[in-house]
Design an enzyme around this catalytic site. Structure first.
Site, PDB file in Angstrom:
ATOM      1  CB  ALA A  63     -26.272  12.047  25.201  1.00 48.90           C
TER       2      ALA A  63
ATOM      3  CB  CYS B   9     -13.227  13.228  29.956  1.00 49.95           C
ATOM      4  SG  CYS B   9     -13.349  11.617  29.298  1.00 49.95           S
TER       5      CYS B   9
ATOM      6  CB  CYS C 298     -15.569   8.660  23.868  1.00 50.23           C
ATOM      7  SG  CYS C 298     -16.889   8.948  25.104  1.00 50.23           S
TER       8      CYS C 298
END
Length: 363
Positions: free
Chosen positions: A6, A200, A101
């Site tokens: 990722a 974020c 998340c």
């Protein structure tokens, strides 16, 4: 192993991917596009999933010499993280979107897709360590060597099955500068890129404004512990337990001491404020337990309720299924303040994660 790395576009994930290649794995980079508005630009260290981030991740993958793809997970992120954030605040709770998340996107949606495509593991730039000293030799999760950057708290909800399929190459780094130095030595252009911080998806850092835009106005009263009305507010979602600033009160406390939010009641549209000592508690009650190993009543643990907070020594008083329904109870050696429903509670044994749960209340 076949590893999916990722790549956020930052220095940590780039170095982690490079180290996975060095370890002999077959690595493919993927950038998770999480924002519905990816045309936005990054503002310093705020924001995520911008055009710049995707481009930085691509350049890093090219430099490392691995294939690179962009996966659109924006709908999953909105439904599972952003909507959860909004609904929790609307209910008077204080969620941690980074925990959600990691739980629902990086180690659920992403890992599920990786598994279907034949990948053996997912590699990320998180600061944590995976071991094999769990029950029956299973996966365990440990703090990073870098205490200041440790992310085991926000990863604890992933559970042992996901941990067994995760690689955290940065867990052994003692400090962040060493990561930047390695990135520079590898010729990675992100070596000096600022770290991202705050929430974020609230790129401007104005969480209250974000909540007001999405949840609207629901005026109510600000009262003290005795029910005396001290002021008004535009919505309970603008407050969290332990908050001191931004209360908007013109009348000082009789003793001149600062007031803090003690309780948030969306049903009554009330925010209760009072003295700091009324925030203190020694008993934590939590639900939705995710365990790396069985935690029995009477066990001594370290209890942490914030990502970069202190683990306070305590003792497990009750565990789910033992006369408490689905609740976990921990009694602390000393009182702490600012415990709010919705926060994540993580239990440690030294640097090893034992379990994670969602705080229900303080007793």
């Amino acid at each position: 192993m076949k590893v999916l790395a990722a790549m956020s576009g930052g220095v940590d994930s780039a170095v982690a991917a490079a180290r996975a290649v060095d370890a002999g794995h077959e690595v493919v980079g993927v950038h998770m596009a999480l924002s519905r508005s990816r045309a936005q630009s990054r503002t310093g260290s705020r924001g995520c999933c911008t055009v710049e981030d995707a481009s930085d991740a691509r350049r890093a993958a090219d430099r490392i010499g691995i294939p690179y793809y962009v996966w659109d997970l924006s709908e999953d992120f909105h439904d599972l993280v952003v909507e959860d954030f909004l609904s929790e605040y609307a209910a008077g709770r204080t969620p941690n979107p980074c925990v959600r998340c990691n739980e629902r996107i990086k180690f659920a949606s992403l890992m599920d897709r990786a598994r279907l495509l034949g990948f053996d593991a997912v590699c990320t730039g998180h600061y944590a360590r995976v071991g094999t000293d769990g029950p029956d030799g299973g996966a365990s999760l440990h703090r990073s060597r870098n205490d200041a950057k440790d992310q085991s708290y926000v990863l604890a909800v992933m559970g042992p099955e996901a941990a067994a399929r995760a690689l955290f190459p940065l867990g052994e780094f003692a400090d962040k500068q060493a990561v930047r130095d390695e990135a520079r030595a590898r010729g990675l252009g992100v070596s000096t890129k600022p770290d991202s911080y705050d929430i974020c998806f609230v790129a401007d850092g104005d969480t209250r404004g974000f909540l007001e835009r999405h949840l609207g106005s629901a005026p109510g009263e600000i009262v003290d512990a005795d029910g005396t009305v001290l002021g008004e507010h535009a919505g309970t979602h603008g407050f969290t337990i332990g908050q001191r600033k931004g209360l908007g009160l013109s009348r000082p406390a009789p003793d001149g001491a600062p007031r803090y939010v003690l309780d948030v009641d969306p049903g009554a549209r009330q925010v209760v404020v009072g003295a700091a000592e009324l925030l203190s508690t020694r008993v934590l009650v939590a639900r939705d337990v995710v365990s790396f190993e069985a935690v029995e009543a009477g066990r001594t643990v370290g209890a942490q309720i914030r990502a970069h907070g202190e683990a306070v020594p305590g003792r497990v008083r009750a565990v789910p299924g033992r006369g408490t329904g689905d609740l976990l109870e921990v009694e602390l050696e000393r009182p702490i303040r600012g415990v709010a429903p919705g926060q994540t509670l993580v239990l440690y044994d030294g640097d090893r994660v034992l379990a994670a749960a969602t705080l229900e209340r303080r007793a």
